[in-house]
Scaffold this active site. Sequence first.
Site, PDB file in Angstrom:
ATOM      1  N   HIS A 100     107.995  31.422  21.365  1.00 32.48           N
ATOM      2  CA  HIS A 100     107.846  30.938  19.781  1.00 32.48           C
ATOM      3  C   HIS A 100     109.086  31.583  18.986  1.00 32.48           C
ATOM      4  O   HIS A 100     109.492  32.599  19.159  1.00 32.48           O
ATOM      5  CB  HIS A 100     106.570  31.563  19.421  1.00 32.48           C
ATOM      6  CG  HIS A 100     105.467  30.948  19.636  1.00 32.48           C
ATOM      7  ND1 HIS A 100     104.798  31.694  20.764  1.00 32.48           N
ATOM      8  CD2 HIS A 100     104.490  29.895  19.498  1.00 32.48           C
ATOM      9  CE1 HIS A 100     103.475  31.203  21.187  1.00 32.48           C
ATOM     10  NE2 HIS A 100     103.334  29.898  20.349  1.00 32.48           N
ATOM     11  N   ASP A 103     108.440  35.318  18.384  1.00 33.93           N
ATOM     12  CA  ASP A 103     108.362  36.170  19.330  1.00 33.93           C
ATOM     13  C   ASP A 103     109.752  36.816  19.721  1.00 33.93           C
ATOM     14  O   ASP A 103     109.619  38.063  20.000  1.00 33.93           O
ATOM     15  CB  ASP A 103     108.002  35.443  20.881  1.00 33.93           C
ATOM     16  CG  ASP A 103     106.706  34.697  20.607  1.00 33.93           C
ATOM     17  OD1 ASP A 103     105.783  34.951  19.913  1.00 33.93           O
ATOM     18  OD2 ASP A 103     106.572  33.656  21.501  1.00 33.93           O
TER      19      ASP A 103
HETATM   20  C1  XUL Z   1      97.498  29.553  22.327  1.00 34.10           C
HETATM   21  C2  XUL Z   1      98.397  29.184  23.156  1.00 34.10           C
HETATM   22  C3  XUL Z   1      99.937  29.147  22.601  1.00 34.10           C
HETATM   23  C4  XUL Z   1     100.873  27.844  23.010  1.00 34.10           C
HETATM   24  C5  XUL Z   1     101.894  27.850  22.363  1.00 34.10           C
HETATM   25  O1  XUL Z   1      96.140  29.270  22.788  1.00 34.10           O
HETATM   26  O2  XUL Z   1      98.290  28.579  24.498  1.00 34.10           O
HETATM   27  O3  XUL Z   1     100.375  30.365  23.153  1.00 34.10           O
HETATM   28  O4  XUL Z   1     100.902  27.807  24.382  1.00 34.10           O
HETATM   29  O5  XUL Z   1     101.815  28.012  21.070  1.00 34.10           O
END
Ligand code: XUL
Length: 439
Positions: A100, A103
Amino acid sequence: MKEYYPNIPKIEYEGAKSKNMLAFKHYNKDEVVLGKKMSDHFKFSFAYWHGMNYDGTDMFGVGTYDRTYGETEARTRAKAKADAAFELMSKLGFDYFCFHDVDICEPSPTLRELKDNLAYMTDYLKEHMDRSGIKLGWGTANMFGAPRYKHGAATSPYLDAYASAACQVKNALDATIKLGGTGYTFWGGREGYETLINTDMSFELDNLARFYKMAVEYGRANGFKGTFFIEPKPKEPTMHQYDFDAATAISFIQNYDLKQDFKLNLEGNHASLAGHTFEHEVRVARINGLLGSIDANHAETLVGWDTDEFPKDVRSTALVMYEILKSDGMPDGVVNFDSKLRRPSSDELDNAIGFIVGMDTYALGLKLAAKIIEDGRIDKFIEERYSSFQSGLGKKVLEDRTNFEELEAYALELEEQALPSGRQEYLNGIINELMCQGL
Ligand code: XUL
Ligand code: CO
């Protein structure tokens, strides 16, 4: 360069008899299964957020392990985290990672700071990628953590939040494009509602589709050739999320004509939260031609929330891999470890062991799925189960050459229906038999 994990060596394949907890027992990159190397079957990917950021915090308590990477200054810490990430990924043999926007960079309270910090850290990651050969699976934007998204992001009733989300996705797409990502994921953590009595659902869904279309338009105009993924999850953090499960997300993709650009990224624990098995979700995506990628974690099904645990259940990974093998793989997708440690697993080796056992669990699942396919009894049983549609009136149904009158005439002549057993006990026994013959 500083070594962050001196107690973790390069993890090698040592075979099923090894007792070394820092070795693969089953994941052998170069081993060929059904004509393809294991590393090509999987494209294992390291989820930066849980792998590098998660410190054991849960709803009831603070973190239990240190994720500061020995640094106090924010930018220096973000860079140290990247150095540590690439060291760990290289030692574990990962070829891909996912992240993300938030992150990879230091905490960025404003969108302007986030934009600048993300651009800086994107360049920093690129240097690591060029040096190590590790590639980007998919990028994404965190549009659920900041207070600005408390009513949703692309489904917020408020333009300010909607525009902020667009800003984040635009920048996260820029980072994904620069780093050569083959996918871009939308997990709508707050794209849903807390209560219907304050919500215009139809408005929110239309606005979400408009948002996705703008993302595609921007991505394609700026060189993104990969696949956009929707990651279904039924609830948590919101009471109801619009991408509830694979079937719901597929109907959204179809209703809004997004099939050209979108596929699904499916996650094990999200399947359980929706009341499905993981293999059910993958099957639904596969038969609709929309299987894009997977997030490989498993649920603690007795707990009602998303524990995102490292996979350990071979029967389940086998049934998931069976679907993936039947779908001819996931060209733009990865097997992403959106999996994290348990809170008491606070030793520095635990993170590495979690990945090793998770990858081994998938390797075993692949081998078992391949055996199921090679053995053929299950596939043959299914084929025979539907064989009454291969001739006579059944064939006419498949060829659209009959009607209710003809089917009624046939049915009225039946003295007794030919309905053999479903034999699921026997079929489950075959899976056990193949599993216990050694993988
Ligand atoms: C949350 C989840 C996230 C997604 C990306 O439940 O799975 O980490 O994979 O936003
Ligand atoms: Co996920």
